[in-house]
Design a protein around this motif. Sequence first.
Motif, PDB file in Angstrom:
ATOM      1  N   VAL A  34     -42.783  25.791 -33.755  1.00  0.00           N
ATOM      2  CA  VAL A  34     -43.121  25.931 -32.337  1.00  0.00           C
ATOM      3  C   VAL A  34     -43.205  27.411 -31.965  1.00  0.00           C
ATOM      4  O   VAL A  34     -44.116  27.834 -31.257  1.00  0.00           O
ATOM      5  CB  VAL A  34     -42.090  25.197 -31.448  1.00  0.00           C
ATOM      6  N   SER A  35     -42.281  28.190 -32.477  1.00  0.00           N
ATOM      7  CA  SER A  35     -42.284  29.624 -32.212  1.00  0.00           C
ATOM      8  C   SER A  35     -43.563  30.276 -32.731  1.00  0.00           C
ATOM      9  O   SER A  35     -44.175  31.101 -32.044  1.00  0.00           O
ATOM     10  CB  SER A  35     -41.056  30.267 -32.856  1.00  0.00           C
ATOM     11  N   GLU A  36     -43.968  29.922 -33.931  1.00  0.00           N
ATOM     12  CA  GLU A  36     -45.187  30.502 -34.504  1.00  0.00           C
ATOM     13  C   GLU A  36     -46.426  30.111 -33.698  1.00  0.00           C
ATOM     14  O   GLU A  36     -47.308  30.944 -33.476  1.00  0.00           O
ATOM     15  CB  GLU A  36     -45.346  30.074 -35.963  1.00  0.00           C
ATOM     16  N   ILE A  37     -46.502  28.863 -33.250  1.00  0.00           N
ATOM     17  CA  ILE A  37     -47.632  28.420 -32.425  1.00  0.00           C
ATOM     18  C   ILE A  37     -47.663  29.207 -31.122  1.00  0.00           C
ATOM     19  O   ILE A  37     -48.713  29.709 -30.709  1.00  0.00           O
ATOM     20  CB  ILE A  37     -47.557  26.908 -32.146  1.00  0.00           C
ATOM     21  N   LYS A  39     -46.290  32.120 -30.433  1.00  0.00           N
ATOM     22  CA  LYS A  39     -46.597  33.538 -30.658  1.00  0.00           C
ATOM     23  C   LYS A  39     -48.076  33.748 -30.948  1.00  0.00           C
ATOM     24  O   LYS A  39     -48.661  34.726 -30.501  1.00  0.00           O
ATOM     25  CB  LYS A  39     -45.758  34.078 -31.815  1.00  0.00           C
ATOM     26  N   ALA A  40     -48.677  32.827 -31.681  1.00  0.00           N
ATOM     27  CA  ALA A  40     -50.085  32.982 -32.048  1.00  0.00           C
ATOM     28  C   ALA A  40     -51.030  32.716 -30.881  1.00  0.00           C
ATOM     29  O   ALA A  40     -52.090  33.322 -30.790  1.00  0.00           O
ATOM     30  CB  ALA A  40     -50.423  32.052 -33.208  1.00  0.00           C
ATOM     31  N   HIS A  41     -50.639  31.817 -29.973  1.00  0.00           N
ATOM     32  CA  HIS A  41     -51.572  31.379 -28.933  1.00  0.00           C
ATOM     33  C   HIS A  41     -51.059  31.525 -27.512  1.00  0.00           C
ATOM     34  O   HIS A  41     -51.812  31.346 -26.571  1.00  0.00           O
ATOM     35  CB  HIS A  41     -51.950  29.913 -29.156  1.00  0.00           C
ATOM     36  N   GLY A  42     -49.797  31.806 -27.363  1.00  0.00           N
ATOM     37  CA  GLY A  42     -49.217  31.823 -26.030  1.00  0.00           C
ATOM     38  C   GLY A  42     -49.100  33.200 -25.442  1.00  0.00           C
ATOM     39  O   GLY A  42     -49.255  34.213 -26.110  1.00  0.00           O
ATOM     40  N   ALA A  43     -48.759  33.216 -24.183  1.00  0.00           N
ATOM     41  CA  ALA A  43     -48.672  34.476 -23.457  1.00  0.00           C
ATOM     42  C   ALA A  43     -47.308  35.124 -23.568  1.00  0.00           C
ATOM     43  O   ALA A  43     -47.137  36.258 -23.161  1.00  0.00           O
ATOM     44  CB  ALA A  43     -48.991  34.217 -21.988  1.00  0.00           C
ATOM     45  N   PHE A  44     -46.323  34.435 -24.107  1.00  0.00           N
ATOM     46  CA  PHE A  44     -44.993  35.025 -24.127  1.00  0.00           C
ATOM     47  C   PHE A  44     -44.425  35.156 -25.531  1.00  0.00           C
ATOM     48  O   PHE A  44     -43.217  35.122 -25.734  1.00  0.00           O
ATOM     49  CB  PHE A  44     -44.028  34.227 -23.246  1.00  0.00           C
ATOM     50  N   GLY A  45     -45.285  35.342 -26.499  1.00  0.00           N
ATOM     51  CA  GLY A  45     -44.837  35.486 -27.876  1.00  0.00           C
ATOM     52  C   GLY A  45     -43.825  36.598 -28.062  1.00  0.00           C
ATOM     53  O   GLY A  45     -42.886  36.476 -28.835  1.00  0.00           O
ATOM     54  N   MET A  46     -43.985  37.693 -27.318  1.00  0.00           N
ATOM     55  CA  MET A  46     -43.029  38.793 -27.421  1.00  0.00           C
ATOM     56  C   MET A  46     -41.662  38.370 -26.921  1.00  0.00           C
ATOM     57  O   MET A  46     -40.639  38.812 -27.428  1.00  0.00           O
ATOM     58  CB  MET A  46     -43.539  40.011 -26.652  1.00  0.00           C
ATOM     59  N   GLY A  47     -41.635  37.494 -25.923  1.00  0.00           N
ATOM     60  CA  GLY A  47     -40.363  37.000 -25.405  1.00  0.00           C
ATOM     61  C   GLY A  47     -39.617  36.190 -26.446  1.00  0.00           C
ATOM     62  O   GLY A  47     -38.388  36.295 -26.577  1.00  0.00           O
ATOM     63  N   ILE A  48     -40.345  35.381 -27.201  1.00  0.00           N
ATOM     64  CA  ILE A  48     -39.727  34.596 -28.269  1.00  0.00           C
ATOM     65  C   ILE A  48     -39.198  35.533 -29.346  1.00  0.00           C
ATOM     66  O   ILE A  48     -38.085  35.371 -29.837  1.00  0.00           O
ATOM     67  CB  ILE A  48     -40.729  33.591 -28.877  1.00  0.00           C
ATOM     68  N   ALA A  51     -36.038  37.135 -28.038  1.00  0.00           N
ATOM     69  CA  ALA A  51     -34.925  36.187 -27.989  1.00  0.00           C
ATOM     70  C   ALA A  51     -34.371  35.929 -29.387  1.00  0.00           C
ATOM     71  O   ALA A  51     -33.149  35.882 -29.572  1.00  0.00           O
ATOM     72  CB  ALA A  51     -35.379  34.880 -27.340  1.00  0.00           C
ATOM     73  N   ARG A  52     -35.252  35.776 -30.352  1.00  0.00           N
ATOM     74  CA  ARG A  52     -34.797  35.547 -31.727  1.00  0.00           C
ATOM     75  C   ARG A  52     -34.067  36.768 -32.271  1.00  0.00           C
ATOM     76  O   ARG A  52     -33.053  36.656 -32.931  1.00  0.00           O
ATOM     77  CB  ARG A  52     -35.974  35.191 -32.636  1.00  0.00           C
ATOM     78  N   ALA A  53     -34.568  37.963 -31.962  1.00  0.00           N
ATOM     79  CA  ALA A  53     -33.921  39.189 -32.438  1.00  0.00           C
ATOM     80  C   ALA A  53     -32.525  39.338 -31.824  1.00  0.00           C
ATOM     81  O   ALA A  53     -31.615  39.866 -32.469  1.00  0.00           O
ATOM     82  CB  ALA A  53     -34.773  40.403 -32.088  1.00  0.00           C
TER      83      ALA A  53
END
Length: 61
Positions: A34-37, A39-48, A51-53
Amino acid sequence: MLRMVQAGATPVTWLTVLLEWQCDWAREETAGAVSEIAKAHGAFGMGITYARAMGIGRTSK
């Protein structure tokens, strides 16, 4: 779309649906995909990524 809203529907984006399906980032069996999807297509990939970091959503083992 307007007719659906007038009938009481609440429009949402595909990203909202994806995140609702994930629901809990501690569900590790699907969180990575879900995270990869997102990040690849969403507007908040940097937020994910942030959060993971920071360890948000990770379970301790």
